[in-house]
Design a protein around this motif. Structure first.
Motif, PDB file in Angstrom:
ATOM      1  N   GLU A 139      48.826  38.830  44.487  1.00  0.00           N
ATOM      2  CA  GLU A 139      48.778  37.411  44.822  1.00  0.00           C
ATOM      3  C   GLU A 139      47.658  36.711  44.046  1.00  0.00           C
ATOM      4  OE1 GLU A 139      49.718  33.775  46.690  1.00  0.00           O
ATOM      5  OE2 GLU A 139      50.837  35.659  46.608  1.00  0.00           O
ATOM      6  N   LEU A 140      46.516  37.364  43.940  1.00  0.00           N
ATOM      7  CA  LEU A 140      45.384  36.789  43.220  1.00  0.00           C
ATOM      8  C   LEU A 140      45.642  36.764  41.716  1.00  0.00           C
ATOM      9  CD1 LEU A 140      42.448  38.422  45.223  1.00  0.00           C
ATOM     10  CD2 LEU A 140      43.247  36.061  45.361  1.00  0.00           C
ATOM     11  N   GLY A 141      46.297  37.803  41.205  1.00  0.00           N
ATOM     12  CA  GLY A 141      46.689  37.818  39.801  1.00  0.00           C
ATOM     13  C   GLY A 141      45.518  37.791  38.831  1.00  0.00           C
ATOM     14  N   LEU A 142      44.515  38.600  39.088  1.00  0.00           N
ATOM     15  CA  LEU A 142      43.353  38.633  38.204  1.00  0.00           C
ATOM     16  C   LEU A 142      43.698  39.272  36.863  1.00  0.00           C
ATOM     17  CD1 LEU A 142      40.535  39.717  40.696  1.00  0.00           C
ATOM     18  CD2 LEU A 142      41.333  37.412  40.128  1.00  0.00           C
ATOM     19  N   PRO A 143      42.916  38.993  35.829  1.00  0.00           N
ATOM     20  CA  PRO A 143      43.173  39.618  34.525  1.00  0.00           C
ATOM     21  C   PRO A 143      43.098  41.140  34.605  1.00  0.00           C
ATOM     22  CG  PRO A 143      41.611  37.802  34.314  1.00  0.00           C
ATOM     23  CD  PRO A 143      41.798  38.035  35.779  1.00  0.00           C
ATOM     24  N   GLU A 144      43.785  41.794  33.719  1.00  0.00           N
ATOM     25  CA  GLU A 144      43.791  43.253  33.649  1.00  0.00           C
ATOM     26  C   GLU A 144      42.364  43.780  33.553  1.00  0.00           C
ATOM     27  OE1 GLU A 144      45.523  46.979  33.751  1.00  0.00           O
ATOM     28  OE2 GLU A 144      46.569  45.050  33.849  1.00  0.00           O
ATOM     29  N   GLY A 145      42.035  44.746  34.408  1.00  0.00           N
ATOM     30  CA  GLY A 145      40.711  45.352  34.378  1.00  0.00           C
ATOM     31  C   GLY A 145      39.676  44.633  35.219  1.00  0.00           C
ATOM     32  N   HIS A 146      40.033  43.490  35.776  1.00  0.00           N
ATOM     33  CA  HIS A 146      39.107  42.747  36.630  1.00  0.00           C
ATOM     34  C   HIS A 146      39.363  43.076  38.096  1.00  0.00           C
ATOM     35  CE1 HIS A 146      37.281  39.338  34.065  1.00  0.00           C
ATOM     36  NE2 HIS A 146      37.570  40.370  33.289  1.00  0.00           N
ATOM     37  N   GLU A 147      38.321  42.932  38.901  1.00  0.00           N
ATOM     38  CA  GLU A 147      38.470  43.102  40.335  1.00  0.00           C
ATOM     39  C   GLU A 147      37.635  42.051  41.066  1.00  0.00           C
ATOM     40  OE1 GLU A 147      35.113  46.528  41.279  1.00  0.00           O
ATOM     41  OE2 GLU A 147      37.206  47.137  41.027  1.00  0.00           O
ATOM     42  N   VAL A 148      38.015  41.798  42.318  1.00  0.00           N
ATOM     43  CA  VAL A 148      37.273  40.847  43.136  1.00  0.00           C
ATOM     44  C   VAL A 148      35.881  41.411  43.402  1.00  0.00           C
ATOM     45  CG1 VAL A 148      37.132  39.726  45.395  1.00  0.00           C
ATOM     46  CG2 VAL A 148      39.335  39.906  44.221  1.00  0.00           C
ATOM     47  N   GLN A 149      34.855  40.644  43.056  1.00  0.00           N
ATOM     48  CA  GLN A 149      33.488  41.052  43.349  1.00  0.00           C
ATOM     49  C   GLN A 149      33.081  40.554  44.732  1.00  0.00           C
ATOM     50  OE1 GLN A 149      31.900  43.102  41.220  1.00  0.00           O
ATOM     51  NE2 GLN A 149      33.676  42.997  39.865  1.00  0.00           N
ATOM     52  N   TYR A 150      33.431  39.313  45.025  1.00  0.00           N
ATOM     53  CA  TYR A 150      33.289  38.762  46.373  1.00  0.00           C
ATOM     54  C   TYR A 150      33.997  37.417  46.397  1.00  0.00           C
ATOM     55  CZ  TYR A 150      31.283  39.813  50.892  1.00  0.00           C
ATOM     56  OH  TYR A 150      31.136  40.216  52.196  1.00  0.00           O
ATOM     57  N   ALA A 151      34.170  36.874  47.609  1.00  0.00           N
ATOM     58  CA  ALA A 151      34.880  35.605  47.760  1.00  0.00           C
ATOM     59  C   ALA A 151      34.144  34.718  48.749  1.00  0.00           C
ATOM     60  CB  ALA A 151      36.314  35.850  48.217  1.00  0.00           C
ATOM     61  N   MET A 152      34.389  33.430  48.650  1.00  0.00           N
ATOM     62  CA  MET A 152      33.736  32.458  49.520  1.00  0.00           C
ATOM     63  C   MET A 152      34.722  31.353  49.876  1.00  0.00           C
ATOM     64  SD  MET A 152      30.045  30.687  48.827  1.00  0.00           S
ATOM     65  CE  MET A 152      29.179  32.210  49.202  1.00  0.00           C
ATOM     66  N   MET A 153      34.850  31.060  51.152  1.00  0.00           N
ATOM     67  CA  MET A 153      35.659  29.928  51.596  1.00  0.00           C
ATOM     68  C   MET A 153      34.785  28.680  51.554  1.00  0.00           C
ATOM     69  SD  MET A 153      35.665  31.014  55.632  1.00  0.00           S
ATOM     70  CE  MET A 153      35.472  32.782  55.354  1.00  0.00           C
ATOM     71  N   VAL A 175      39.207  28.456  48.512  1.00  0.00           N
ATOM     72  CA  VAL A 175      38.509  29.738  48.393  1.00  0.00           C
ATOM     73  C   VAL A 175      38.073  29.927  46.945  1.00  0.00           C
ATOM     74  CG1 VAL A 175      38.799  32.260  48.382  1.00  0.00           C
ATOM     75  CG2 VAL A 175      39.609  30.915  50.336  1.00  0.00           C
ATOM     76  N   ALA A 176      36.834  30.346  46.766  1.00  0.00           N
ATOM     77  CA  ALA A 176      36.321  30.685  45.434  1.00  0.00           C
ATOM     78  C   ALA A 176      36.214  32.201  45.341  1.00  0.00           C
ATOM     79  CB  ALA A 176      34.951  30.047  45.202  1.00  0.00           C
ATOM     80  N   VAL A 177      36.845  32.769  44.340  1.00  0.00           N
ATOM     81  CA  VAL A 177      36.805  34.216  44.118  1.00  0.00           C
ATOM     82  C   VAL A 177      36.020  34.484  42.840  1.00  0.00           C
ATOM     83  CG1 VAL A 177      38.157  36.296  43.678  1.00  0.00           C
ATOM     84  CG2 VAL A 177      39.016  34.556  45.273  1.00  0.00           C
ATOM     85  N   ALA A 178      34.936  35.213  42.971  1.00  0.00           N
ATOM     86  CA  ALA A 178      34.182  35.646  41.793  1.00  0.00           C
ATOM     87  C   ALA A 178      34.742  36.995  41.363  1.00  0.00           C
ATOM     88  CB  ALA A 178      32.696  35.765  42.121  1.00  0.00           C
ATOM     89  N   HIS A 179      35.204  37.074  40.127  1.00  0.00           N
ATOM     90  CA  HIS A 179      35.764  38.342  39.648  1.00  0.00           C
ATOM     91  C   HIS A 179      35.171  38.678  38.288  1.00  0.00           C
ATOM     92  CE1 HIS A 179      38.726  36.446  36.805  1.00  0.00           C
ATOM     93  NE2 HIS A 179      38.664  35.453  37.674  1.00  0.00           N
ATOM     94  N   ALA A 180      35.227  39.945  37.959  1.00  0.00           N
ATOM     95  CA  ALA A 180      34.648  40.413  36.703  1.00  0.00           C
ATOM     96  C   ALA A 180      35.247  41.754  36.354  1.00  0.00           C
ATOM     97  CB  ALA A 180      33.123  40.520  36.821  1.00  0.00           C
TER      98      ALA A 180
END
Length: 273
Positions: free
Chosen positions: A237-251, A184-189
């Motif tokens: 579970e994803l553990g993104l950096p502080e202040g980041h959120e999932v923008q979208y994901a792709m399997m 899975v690829a997660v684009a976050h920002a």
């Protein structure tokens, strides 16, 4: 400090860079040699237009990201017909082999994707690649558990009508969230960036379009993205950096089946004025 250097010995004084700079930061100097004032560097988005469109190759970035020169004899010559067939053959892949893609292949795709357009060349997209298939399965399990909790709550949610069928599919041994994909690829920002979502969608579109050239296929992971917006366990579970959120994901992964033909689509809806 200026972000580019223009070689006066190579420059032909054609003025292309003056016209092509979207911010108008390049000026005409002595003897018509263009230059960027030092104070203009703070406003430069480092888009690379001046470098790309300079016919003499006289412009060099001062920020260390120059791409290797492409020899004339190896420049791609993709015909419109070949490009059209390649793009029309793109399919949303929901059936995968167990074969895993190596990290080098994924990094090669992302090296292409980093050139996708972004507003003011802000390049806000960061990537989280869930490479371990077992961790992908864990994302599915957490998402299904979140859906169960949602169904048992009084919260109004647009997914509620379809959740029972998704849970039933999962309980029958299927994966309705990530479709059995190995990766899975997660684009976050940064959540505060107002254009990060649009830029992430563009980047993921490039990812999906580039994947078949490497033998891979992909599909948008909408249920995972929706869950990641609300489910605290999934966020942890994803553990993104502080202040980041999932923008979208792709399997994504190696497709189980081969595309054999191009399906029909509605004609383009065009209004001419």
């Amino acid at each position: 400090m200026a972000t580019i250097f223009i070689d006066p010995d190579t420059c032909s004084k054609c003025g292309t860079c003056l016209q092509i700079c979207p911010m108008g930061l390049i000026l005409k100097g002595e003897e018509r040699i263009p230059f960027m004032p030092d104070e203009a560097g703070a406003f430069c988005s480092k888009c690379g237009n001046c470098e790309s469109f300079c016919p003499e190759g006289a412009i060099y970035p001062e920020y260390g990201t120059r791409y290797p020169e492409i020899a004339e004899e190896v420049k791609p010559g993709i015909t419109p017909g070949a490009l059209g067939i390649y793009m029309r053959q793109r399919r949303s892949v929901r059936n995968y082999l167990s074969k895993m893609a190596d990290r080098e292949t994924i990094e090669e795709i992302l090296d292409i994707v980093r050139y996708s357009p972004s507003g003011m060349n802000n390049q806000p997209v960061h990537w989280l690649i869930i490479h371990d298939p077992e961790k992908v399965r864990r994302l599915t399990r957490i998402t299904i558990d979140w859906m169960r909790s949602l169904m048992n709550s009084d919260v109004q949610h647009p997914l509620k009508p379809v959740i029972p069928s998704l849970i039933a599919a999962y309980e029958s041994g299927k994966d309705p969230i990530c479709r059995g994909a190995p990766h899975v690829a997660v684009a976050h920002a940064a959540a505060a960036n107002p254009i990060a979502f649009t830029d992430s969608i563009i980047a993921l579109t490039w990812f999906e379009l580039a994947a078949p050239a490497f033998g891979l296929g992909a599909c948008w992971a909408g249920f995972l993205k929706i869950a990641a917006s609300s489910c605290q366990e999934l966020k942890e579970e994803l553990g993104l950096p502080e202040g980041h959120e999932v923008q979208y994901a792709m399997m994504f992964g190696y497709p189980k089946y081969k595309v054999c033909s191009i399906p029909g689509r509605e004609p383009a809806r065009i209004t001419w004025k």
